[in-house]
Write a protein that holds these residues in place. Sequence first.
Motif, PDB file in Angstrom:
ATOM      1  N   SER A 105       0.835  -1.190   0.000  1.00 49.42           N
ATOM      2  CA  SER A 105       0.000   0.000   0.000  1.00 49.42           C
ATOM      3  C   SER A 105       0.880   1.255   0.000  1.00 49.42           C
ATOM      4  O   SER A 105       1.474   1.600   1.029  1.00 49.42           O
ATOM      5  N   ASN A 154       0.130   3.797   2.703  1.00 43.35           N
ATOM      6  CA  ASN A 154       0.398   3.397   4.080  1.00 43.35           C
ATOM      7  C   ASN A 154       1.886   3.121   4.316  1.00 43.35           C
ATOM      8  O   ASN A 154       2.284   2.723   5.402  1.00 43.35           O
ATOM      9  N   GLY A 213      -4.421  -3.241  -1.014  1.00 39.18           N
ATOM     10  CA  GLY A 213      -3.158  -2.784  -1.601  1.00 39.18           C
ATOM     11  C   GLY A 213      -2.892  -3.477  -2.913  1.00 39.18           C
ATOM     12  O   GLY A 213      -3.746  -4.180  -3.450  1.00 39.18           O
ATOM     13  N   TYR A 254       4.596   4.206  -5.624  1.00 41.70           N
ATOM     14  CA  TYR A 254       5.140   4.578  -4.323  1.00 41.70           C
ATOM     15  C   TYR A 254       5.935   5.882  -4.415  1.00 41.70           C
ATOM     16  O   TYR A 254       5.787   6.774  -3.579  1.00 41.70           O
TER      17      TYR A 254
END
Length: 246
Positions: free
Chosen positions: A167, A170, A179, A221
Amino acid sequence: MDYAKFRGIVIRSTDYGEGDRLLTILAFEKGMLTIRAKGVRRKGAKLSHCAQLFFCGDFECVSGKGRYVLTGGSRLYDYTGIADDLEKYYHACHFIEIASAVIMEDQPDDDMLRLLLNTMHVMISSGMDLDLLTAIYELRTAVITGFAPVTGECAVCGKTQDEMVFSPDNGGMVCCVPGMPVDKETAKAIAHISSCEDGKLFSIRLPKKQIAGLKKIGTKYLEFVLDRKFGKLEGFERYNNGGGSG
Ligand SMILES: [Zn+2]
Protein backbone atom coordinates in the motif's frame (compact mmCIF):
# COMPACT_ATOMS: atom_id res chain seq x y z
CA MET A 1 37.37 35.89 -10.15
CA ASP A 2 37.35 32.60 -8.29
CA TYR A 3 37.99 29.13 -9.61
CA ALA A 4 35.65 26.23 -8.98
CA LYS A 5 35.61 22.57 -9.92
CA PHE A 6 32.52 20.38 -9.97
CA ARG A 7 31.99 16.69 -10.60
CA GLY A 8 28.62 15.84 -12.09
CA ILE A 9 26.42 15.34 -15.13
CA VAL A 10 24.81 17.65 -17.69
CA ILE A 11 21.04 17.24 -17.44
CA ARG A 12 20.08 20.07 -19.79
CA SER A 13 21.96 21.97 -22.48
CA THR A 14 20.22 24.95 -24.05
CA ASP A 15 21.43 27.34 -26.72
CA TYR A 16 22.22 30.80 -25.43
CA GLY A 17 23.25 33.94 -27.26
CA GLU A 18 25.40 33.75 -30.40
CA GLY A 19 27.36 30.57 -29.84
CA ASP A 20 27.00 29.71 -26.16
CA ARG A 21 25.16 27.11 -24.19
CA LEU A 22 23.71 27.12 -20.69
CA LEU A 23 24.39 23.82 -18.98
CA THR A 24 22.25 22.62 -16.10
CA ILE A 25 24.35 20.27 -14.02
CA LEU A 26 23.78 18.00 -11.05
CA ALA A 27 27.04 18.13 -9.10
CA PHE A 28 28.31 16.45 -5.96
CA GLU A 29 29.67 19.74 -4.58
CA LYS A 30 26.71 22.02 -5.12
CA GLY A 31 23.55 20.18 -6.09
CA MET A 32 21.88 21.69 -9.16
CA LEU A 33 23.69 24.58 -10.85
CA THR A 34 23.98 26.40 -14.15
CA ILE A 35 27.26 26.88 -16.03
CA ARG A 36 27.67 29.04 -19.11
CA ALA A 37 29.72 27.37 -21.82
CA LYS A 38 30.98 30.16 -24.06
CA GLY A 39 31.40 29.64 -27.77
CA VAL A 40 30.78 25.88 -27.68
CA ARG A 41 28.40 25.97 -30.64
CA ARG A 42 31.14 27.32 -32.89
CA LYS A 43 33.01 24.95 -35.18
CA GLY A 44 36.03 23.32 -33.55
CA ALA A 45 35.26 24.73 -30.09
CA LYS A 46 37.59 23.16 -27.55
CA LEU A 47 34.91 22.53 -24.91
CA SER A 48 32.00 21.46 -27.09
CA HIS A 49 32.24 17.85 -25.86
CA CYS A 50 31.42 18.95 -22.26
CA ALA A 51 28.36 20.90 -23.37
CA GLN A 52 26.34 17.83 -24.38
CA LEU A 53 23.40 16.25 -22.61
CA PHE A 54 24.56 13.34 -20.38
CA PHE A 55 28.19 14.49 -20.37
CA CYS A 56 29.53 13.22 -17.05
CA GLY A 57 32.82 14.36 -15.59
CA ASP A 58 34.70 17.24 -14.01
CA PHE A 59 33.83 20.82 -14.90
CA GLU A 60 36.33 23.61 -14.33
CA CYS A 61 34.93 27.11 -14.05
CA VAL A 62 35.65 30.66 -13.16
CA SER A 63 33.01 32.34 -11.07
CA GLY A 64 32.00 35.88 -10.38
CA LYS A 65 28.79 37.34 -8.96
CA GLY A 66 27.45 33.83 -8.40
CA ARG A 67 27.75 32.87 -12.08
CA TYR A 68 29.94 30.16 -13.50
CA VAL A 69 31.72 30.12 -16.84
CA LEU A 70 33.20 26.88 -18.14
CA THR A 71 36.99 26.89 -18.69
CA GLY A 72 37.74 23.18 -18.88
CA GLY A 73 36.32 19.71 -18.53
CA SER A 74 37.31 16.07 -18.48
CA ARG A 75 35.10 13.08 -19.03
CA LEU A 76 34.61 10.49 -16.30
CA TYR A 77 32.07 8.15 -17.90
CA ASP A 78 30.77 8.20 -21.42
CA TYR A 79 26.97 8.25 -21.41
CA THR A 80 26.62 10.22 -24.60
CA GLY A 81 25.85 7.06 -26.61
CA ILE A 82 22.54 6.77 -24.74
CA ALA A 83 21.11 9.36 -27.11
CA ASP A 84 21.42 6.85 -29.98
CA ASP A 85 19.00 4.35 -28.41
CA LEU A 86 15.50 5.79 -28.11
CA GLU A 87 14.33 3.46 -25.34
CA LYS A 88 17.45 4.10 -23.25
CA TYR A 89 17.27 7.81 -24.01
CA TYR A 90 13.72 8.06 -22.61
CA HIS A 91 14.70 6.05 -19.54
CA ALA A 92 17.73 8.30 -18.94
CA CYS A 93 15.43 11.35 -19.19
CA HIS A 94 13.07 9.72 -16.71
CA PHE A 95 15.90 9.03 -14.24
CA ILE A 96 17.13 12.61 -14.61
CA GLU A 97 13.65 14.07 -14.14
CA ILE A 98 13.37 12.21 -10.84
CA ALA A 99 16.90 13.15 -9.69
CA SER A 100 16.26 16.80 -10.43
CA ALA A 101 13.12 16.69 -8.29
CA VAL A 102 15.30 15.55 -5.38
CA ILE A 103 18.59 17.44 -5.88
CA MET A 104 18.08 21.17 -5.40
CA GLU A 105 20.25 24.24 -5.96
CA ASP A 106 22.91 24.56 -3.26
CA GLN A 107 21.70 21.31 -1.71
CA PRO A 108 24.12 18.56 -2.71
CA ASP A 109 22.81 15.02 -2.35
CA ASP A 110 25.65 12.54 -2.81
CA ASP A 111 23.46 9.46 -2.39
CA MET A 112 20.95 10.55 -5.01
CA LEU A 113 23.56 11.65 -7.54
CA ARG A 114 25.52 8.41 -7.05
CA LEU A 115 22.31 6.42 -7.59
CA LEU A 116 21.64 8.32 -10.83
CA LEU A 117 25.16 7.77 -12.19
CA ASN A 118 25.24 4.11 -11.15
CA THR A 119 21.86 3.49 -12.76
CA MET A 120 22.98 5.15 -16.01
CA HIS A 121 26.13 3.04 -15.89
CA VAL A 122 24.19 -0.21 -15.41
CA MET A 123 21.89 0.78 -18.26
CA ILE A 124 24.72 1.16 -20.79
CA SER A 125 27.03 -1.58 -19.54
CA SER A 126 24.62 -4.45 -18.82
CA GLY A 127 21.63 -6.02 -20.47
CA MET A 128 19.44 -5.45 -17.42
CA ASP A 129 15.70 -5.25 -18.11
CA LEU A 130 14.84 -1.54 -18.24
CA ASP A 131 11.59 -2.01 -16.31
CA LEU A 132 13.48 -3.75 -13.52
CA LEU A 133 16.16 -1.04 -13.54
CA THR A 134 13.43 1.61 -13.34
CA ALA A 135 11.73 -0.15 -10.42
CA ILE A 136 15.03 -0.38 -8.54
CA TYR A 137 15.81 3.28 -9.23
CA GLU A 138 12.36 4.53 -8.17
CA LEU A 139 12.17 2.49 -4.96
CA ARG A 140 15.74 3.36 -4.02
CA THR A 141 15.01 7.06 -4.59
CA ALA A 142 12.19 6.73 -2.05
CA VAL A 143 14.67 5.15 0.39
CA ILE A 144 17.21 7.97 -0.15
CA THR A 145 14.58 10.65 0.46
CA GLY A 146 13.80 9.04 3.83
CA PHE A 147 10.80 6.90 2.88
CA ALA A 148 12.12 3.35 2.89
CA PRO A 149 9.01 1.16 2.60
CA VAL A 150 8.08 -1.00 5.58
CA THR A 151 8.77 -4.58 4.51
CA GLY A 152 9.21 -6.99 7.42
CA GLU A 153 5.80 -6.43 8.98
CA CYS A 154 2.47 -4.75 8.26
CA ALA A 155 2.93 -0.97 8.00
CA VAL A 156 -0.51 -0.48 9.63
CA CYS A 157 -0.83 -3.05 12.44
CA GLY A 158 2.73 -4.37 12.81
CA LYS A 159 1.77 -8.03 12.36
CA THR A 160 3.70 -10.41 10.11
CA GLN A 161 1.49 -12.43 7.79
CA ASP A 162 2.13 -14.79 4.89
CA GLU A 163 -0.29 -13.00 2.60
CA MET A 164 0.56 -9.32 2.34
CA VAL A 165 0.00 -6.59 -0.26
CA PHE A 166 1.71 -3.25 -0.92
CA SER A 167 0.00 0.00 0.00
CA PRO A 168 1.83 3.13 -1.23
CA ASP A 169 -0.16 5.52 0.97
CA ASN A 170 0.40 3.40 4.08
CA GLY A 171 4.15 3.24 3.47
CA GLY A 172 4.80 -0.37 2.54
CA MET A 173 3.63 -3.94 3.02
CA VAL A 174 0.25 -4.32 4.72
CA CYS A 175 -2.07 -7.15 5.78
CA CYS A 176 -5.27 -5.47 7.00
CA VAL A 177 -6.03 -2.82 4.36
CA PRO A 178 -6.27 -3.11 0.55
CA GLY A 179 -3.16 -2.78 -1.60
CA MET A 180 -1.32 -3.88 -4.73
CA PRO A 181 -0.68 -7.63 -5.16
CA VAL A 182 2.78 -8.86 -4.16
CA ASP A 183 4.12 -12.41 -4.38
CA LYS A 184 7.00 -13.78 -2.31
CA GLU A 185 9.75 -13.01 -4.85
CA THR A 186 8.53 -9.45 -5.37
CA ALA A 187 8.32 -8.90 -1.60
CA LYS A 188 11.91 -10.10 -1.32
CA ALA A 189 12.99 -7.71 -4.08
CA ILE A 190 11.31 -4.74 -2.34
CA ALA A 191 13.01 -5.64 0.94
CA HIS A 192 16.36 -5.96 -0.83
CA ILE A 193 16.08 -2.56 -2.54
CA SER A 194 15.00 -0.98 0.75
CA SER A 195 17.91 -2.14 2.85
CA CYS A 196 20.84 -3.54 0.85
CA GLU A 197 24.21 -1.78 0.60
CA ASP A 198 24.92 0.22 -2.57
CA GLY A 199 27.17 -2.45 -4.10
CA LYS A 200 24.37 -5.06 -4.10
CA LEU A 201 21.54 -2.86 -5.32
CA PHE A 202 21.54 -4.10 -8.90
CA SER A 203 22.02 -7.79 -8.13
CA ILE A 204 18.27 -8.57 -8.19
CA ARG A 205 17.03 -11.09 -10.74
CA LEU A 206 13.28 -11.39 -11.25
CA PRO A 207 11.14 -13.15 -13.89
CA LYS A 208 9.53 -10.84 -16.47
CA LYS A 209 6.05 -11.52 -15.06
CA GLN A 210 6.99 -10.15 -11.63
CA ILE A 211 8.98 -7.23 -13.01
CA ALA A 212 5.82 -5.57 -14.31
CA GLY A 213 4.24 -5.72 -10.84
CA LEU A 214 7.38 -4.42 -9.14
CA LYS A 215 7.59 -1.51 -11.57
CA LYS A 216 3.96 -0.54 -10.91
CA ILE A 217 4.68 -0.55 -7.18
CA GLY A 218 7.88 1.50 -7.57
CA THR A 219 6.16 4.13 -9.71
CA LYS A 220 3.07 4.43 -7.47
CA TYR A 221 5.14 4.58 -4.32
CA LEU A 222 7.57 7.22 -5.60
CA GLU A 223 4.69 9.34 -6.90
CA PHE A 224 3.12 9.17 -3.46
CA VAL A 225 6.37 9.95 -1.62
CA LEU A 226 7.40 12.90 -3.84
CA ASP A 227 3.79 13.96 -4.41
CA ARG A 228 4.13 14.34 -8.18
CA LYS A 229 4.05 12.38 -11.41
CA PHE A 230 6.93 11.82 -13.84
CA GLY A 231 5.81 11.72 -17.47
CA LYS A 232 8.93 11.05 -19.56
CA LEU A 233 8.34 7.32 -19.97
CA GLU A 234 4.73 7.84 -21.05
CA GLY A 235 6.11 9.78 -24.01
CA PHE A 236 8.14 6.75 -25.02
CA GLU A 237 5.23 4.34 -24.56
CA ARG A 238 2.99 6.56 -26.70
CA TYR A 239 5.65 6.66 -29.41
CA ASN A 240 6.19 2.92 -29.19
CA ASN A 241 2.54 1.89 -29.26
CA GLY A 242 1.05 4.47 -31.57
CA GLY A 243 3.88 5.01 -34.02
CA GLY A 244 3.98 8.60 -32.88
CA SER A 245 0.52 9.43 -34.22
CA GLY A 246 -1.33 9.71 -30.89
ZN1 LIG B 1 -2.01 -5.27 9.19
